[in-house]
Design a protein around this motif. Structure first.
Motif, PDB file in Angstrom:
ATOM      1  N   ILE A 277       0.866  -1.181   0.000  1.00  0.00           N
ATOM      2  CA  ILE A 277       0.000   0.000   0.000  1.00  0.00           C
ATOM      3  C   ILE A 277       0.901   1.228   0.000  1.00  0.00           C
ATOM      4  O   ILE A 277       1.714   1.411   0.912  1.00  0.00           O
TER       5      ILE A 277
ATOM      6  N   VAL B 287      -8.260  -1.970   0.359  1.00  0.00           N
ATOM      7  CA  VAL B 287      -7.567  -3.110  -0.247  1.00  0.00           C
ATOM      8  C   VAL B 287      -8.553  -4.028  -0.957  1.00  0.00           C
ATOM      9  O   VAL B 287      -8.288  -4.506  -2.079  1.00  0.00           O
TER      10      VAL B 287
ATOM     11  N   ILE C  90      -2.251   0.597  -4.648  1.00  0.00           N
ATOM     12  CA  ILE C  90      -2.253  -0.664  -3.905  1.00  0.00           C
ATOM     13  C   ILE C  90      -1.874  -1.756  -4.887  1.00  0.00           C
ATOM     14  O   ILE C  90      -2.464  -1.872  -5.971  1.00  0.00           O
TER      15      ILE C  90
END
Length: 241
Positions: free
Chosen positions: A6, A49, A60
């Motif tokens: 991330i 996510v 991401i």
């Protein structure tokens, strides 16, 4: 290469910025704990996510591939499964029916393979085997959490996102749930764990991150975080003298 990377994501709830440049990584085979007070951005991170929220900026990557902006279904097919806070099973379906729903994004597994996978879940969660044909509204909180975990694992994920698995459970059941999380890792599934019970989370995690108001303010080895005075004062019930 991290399994999950991330990179400086900014995620909004309407006009409110919930994540302000959050960066973190999860290596294959790790349990990584994500800690913080209510409203710090932990759940928003998991939802970013899994595709339930789309960051306005940042990136991401899962296994080196960009997943920002993909649908939740596409992200599940890539190998990411999300067990949300509050269990969220279907109360009007049986335990088996709820577990089988976790395989809905797999490519048409055979009936035999499905039966084998369900049996594998009952091996991991023997406490819910006697309730296989019971409607879920009749189960306890701990039993529902096990159904939710089994459902998430039926997607055969490489990365499991767990949001507050101990919420509302009795202490003995919490210990049982955390033993299961360790067993999940032994079976080869990487885990990103959001958890208010910081002591339990850090006791099984390899590394951890602490969020405050949408920013990462601390990170590092789980045991070092467990002995950090700021973490102790905020989440573990005391500061070292």
């Amino acid at each position: 290469m991290p399994l999950l990377d991330i990179d400086r994501i900014h995620t909004f709830h309407g006009r409110v910025e919930a994540l302000s440049g959050v960066s973190l990584s999860v290596e294959p085979g790790e349990i990584v704990a994500l800690l913080g007070a209510n409203g710090a951005g932990k759940t928003t991170t998991l939802r970013s996510v899994s595709g339930l929220l789309t960051p306005q900026s940042g990136a991401i990557r899962f296994d080196g591939k960009p997943i920002t902006g993909l649908s939740p279904e596409a992200i599940v097919r890539m190998g990411v499964s999300h067990v949300p806070e509050g269990r969220r099973v279907f109360p009007g379906l049986t335990v088996v029916e709820n577990i089988i729903l976790g395989a809905s994004n797999r490519r048409r597994p055979s009936r035999r393979r499905m039966a084998e996978d369900v049996e594998d879940m009952f091996g991991l969660f023997p406490e819910i085997r006697p309730f296989s044909d019971t409607l879920c509204w009749k189960l306890s909180g701990g039993q529902l959490q096990m159904v939710a975990l089994a459902r998430g694992l039926m997607a055969q994920p490489r990365l499991l996102l767990l949001d507050e698995p101990s919420l509302g459970l009795a202490p003995l059941i919490i210990q049982q749930v955390f033993r299961i999380v360790q067993e999940i890792r032994k079976r080869g599934t990487t885990v990103l764990l959001v958890e208010q019970n910081a002591h339990m989370a850090l006791s099984i995690a390899d590394r951890g991150y602490v969020l405050e108001t949408g920013r990462v303010v601390l990170q590092g080895d789980a045991q070092r975080l467990a002995h950090n005075d700021d973490v102790k004062a905020a989440y573990l019930g005391g500061r070292t003298a």
